[in-house]
Design a protein around this motif. Structure first.
Motif, PDB file in Angstrom:
ATOM      1  N   ASN A   1      -5.082  -0.223   0.369  1.00 60.07           N
ATOM      2  CA  ASN A   1      -5.859   0.646  -0.283  1.00 60.07           C
ATOM      3  C   ASN A   1      -4.277   1.306  -1.076  1.00 60.07           C
ATOM      4  OD1 ASN A   1      -6.504   3.387  -0.281  1.00 60.07           O
ATOM      5  ND2 ASN A   1      -6.592   3.484   1.886  1.00 60.07           N
ATOM      6  N   SER A   2      -4.824   1.594  -1.538  1.00 59.81           N
ATOM      7  CA  SER A   2      -4.280   1.693  -3.168  1.00 59.81           C
ATOM      8  C   SER A   2      -5.243   3.095  -3.686  1.00 59.81           C
ATOM      9  CB  SER A   2      -3.469   1.377  -4.616  1.00 59.81           C
ATOM     10  OG  SER A   2      -2.730   2.293  -5.063  1.00 59.81           O
ATOM     11  N   GLY A   3      -4.730   3.622  -5.024  1.00 55.13           N
ATOM     12  CA  GLY A   3      -6.088   4.879  -5.570  1.00 55.13           C
ATOM     13  C   GLY A   3      -4.439   5.198  -7.120  1.00 55.13           C
TER      14      GLY A   3
ATOM     15  N   GLU B   1      -8.608  11.643  -6.507  1.00 57.22           N
ATOM     16  CA  GLU B   1      -7.836  10.210  -6.699  1.00 57.22           C
ATOM     17  C   GLU B   1      -9.657   9.061  -6.115  1.00 57.22           C
ATOM     18  OE1 GLU B   1      -7.310   9.103  -2.613  1.00 57.22           O
ATOM     19  OE2 GLU B   1      -6.599   7.044  -3.414  1.00 57.22           O
TER      20      GLU B   1
ATOM     21  N   GLN C   1     -10.851   6.178  -5.785  1.00 60.79           N
ATOM     22  CA  GLN C   1      -9.947   4.601  -4.777  1.00 60.79           C
ATOM     23  C   GLN C   1     -10.196   4.039  -4.960  1.00 60.79           C
ATOM     24  OE1 GLN C   1      -8.545   4.817  -1.788  1.00 60.79           O
ATOM     25  NE2 GLN C   1      -9.117   4.755  -0.238  1.00 60.79           N
ATOM     26  N   ILE C   2      -8.686   3.004  -4.335  1.00 60.65           N
ATOM     27  CA  ILE C   2      -8.772   1.874  -4.848  1.00 60.65           C
ATOM     28  C   ILE C   2      -8.778   0.521  -3.264  1.00 60.65           C
ATOM     29  CG2 ILE C   2      -6.835   0.120  -6.057  1.00 60.65           C
ATOM     30  CD1 ILE C   2      -6.790   1.388  -8.075  1.00 60.65           C
TER      31      ILE C   2
ATOM     32  N   GLN D   1      -1.007   5.115  -6.055  1.00 57.42           N
ATOM     33  CA  GLN D   1      -1.072   5.185  -4.867  1.00 57.42           C
ATOM     34  C   GLN D   1       0.059   4.457  -3.829  1.00 57.42           C
ATOM     35  OE1 GLN D   1      -4.638   5.670  -2.339  1.00 57.42           O
ATOM     36  NE2 GLN D   1      -3.396   7.308  -1.350  1.00 57.42           N
TER      37      GLN D   1
ATOM     38  N   HIS E   1       0.047   3.438  -0.844  1.00 54.49           N
ATOM     39  CA  HIS E   1      -0.670   3.397   0.960  1.00 54.49           C
ATOM     40  C   HIS E   1       0.213   3.575   2.062  1.00 54.49           C
ATOM     41  CE1 HIS E   1      -3.912   4.025   3.992  1.00 54.49           C
ATOM     42  NE2 HIS E   1      -4.034   5.019   3.534  1.00 54.49           N
TER      43      HIS E   1
HETATM   44 MG    MG Z   1      -6.472   5.520  -1.395  1.00 55.87          MG
END
Ligand code: MG
Length: 260
Positions: free
Chosen positions: A122-124, A138, A140-141, A237, A239
């Motif tokens: 998870n990132s973003g 955001e 999303q990643i 992000q 996360h």
């Molecule tokens: Mg995210």
């Protein structure tokens, strides 16, 4: 006799008018020659940026970035021309602020990624950061190659607002691209929303958000709402999930003139 003449005269004018209209249908009548669009030299290679881009990361360092928390130097790792998220150091964001833009970035989920759902790579990218944590809008990643989660939270989603139109995810270990067109929300002098934000996202060459209209800033719980803001940084992000950190490379942005 008089009526006949009138009809004849009217017909004559109609023929003349028709001829005049025909005279205005030369191809040249609909050619526009000025103003000429500005020249932009495209990237020389796949990892490069167009000539008018602001390069945010070209493999060499994080001089364009700061920690979102306190604007201190960004504490993520740079190695072998790649940024690796340092989750302990929190989100990072651009020093510069932007309004409307075209953004290119590349990201990679580690080949040995573990975890499931939202806790798997998870990132973003927050298209306008409005606070040090996860405030903003955001995209999303996430590893969504073979990883079920709520669809408005998978890779390519506008988090908790718009699922992607397709799942264009590559397998973990491969580089993936986002090309994003962001039109920031417009607020009146009184702070009221005049025009909502829109976003178009192309993931690995596949359209996943088609001029999607945003209902407000991303929130984890509840409904999104707008609060007035001006030009804002772009934020990545960190996360808090325990899975291995993802990487970024080749990040550049082209500022766009505001919508008419
Ligand atoms: Mg995210």
């Amino acid at each position: 006799m008089k009526t006949k003449n009138l009809i004849a005269t009217t017909l004559g004018f109609a023929v003349l008018a028709g001829a005049a209209a025909l005279a205005q249908t030369k191809p040249e009548d609909t050619e526009v020659w000025t103003p000429t669009p500005p020249k932009v030299a495209p990237a020389k290679d796949a990892g490069g940026a167009p000539s008018d881009a602001v390069v945010l990361f070209d493999g060499r360092g994080l001089d364009q970035w700061v920690a979102s928390q306190d604007k201190s130097p960004a504490g993520w790792t740079v190695a072998d021309g790649v940024i690796i998220v340092n989750k302990a150091r929190g989100n990072i964001e651009t020093k510069r602020s932007f309004r409307d833009y075209q953004l290119h970035l590349e990201w990679r989920i580690p080949a040995d990624i573990a975890g499931a759902g939202q806790a798997r790579g998870n990132s973003g990218v927050f298209l306008a950061s409005t606070g040090p944590r996860d405030q903003g809008y955001e995209v999303q990643i996430l590893d969504s190659y073979e990883n079920a989660t709520y669809v408005n939270g998978q890779a390519g989603s506008v988090y908790k607002q718009h699922p992607p139109l397709a799942n264009a995810s590559r397998a973990p270990g491969q580089w993936q691209t986002y090309d994003i067109i962001w039109r920031a929300p417009v607020f009146g002098a009184d702070g009221a929303l005049a025009k909502p934000a829109t976003v178009t996202v192309i993931h690995n060459g596949v359209l996943v958000q088609d001029n999607a209209v945003l209902a407000g800033e991303t929130v984890y719980i509840g409904k999104p709402t707008y609060k007035a803001h001006g030009p804002a940084p772009i934020k990545l992000q960190a996360h808090g999930d325990p899975s291995a950190p993802i990487s970024f490379r080749n990040i550049w942005v082209r500022e766009l003139a505001p919508r008419p």
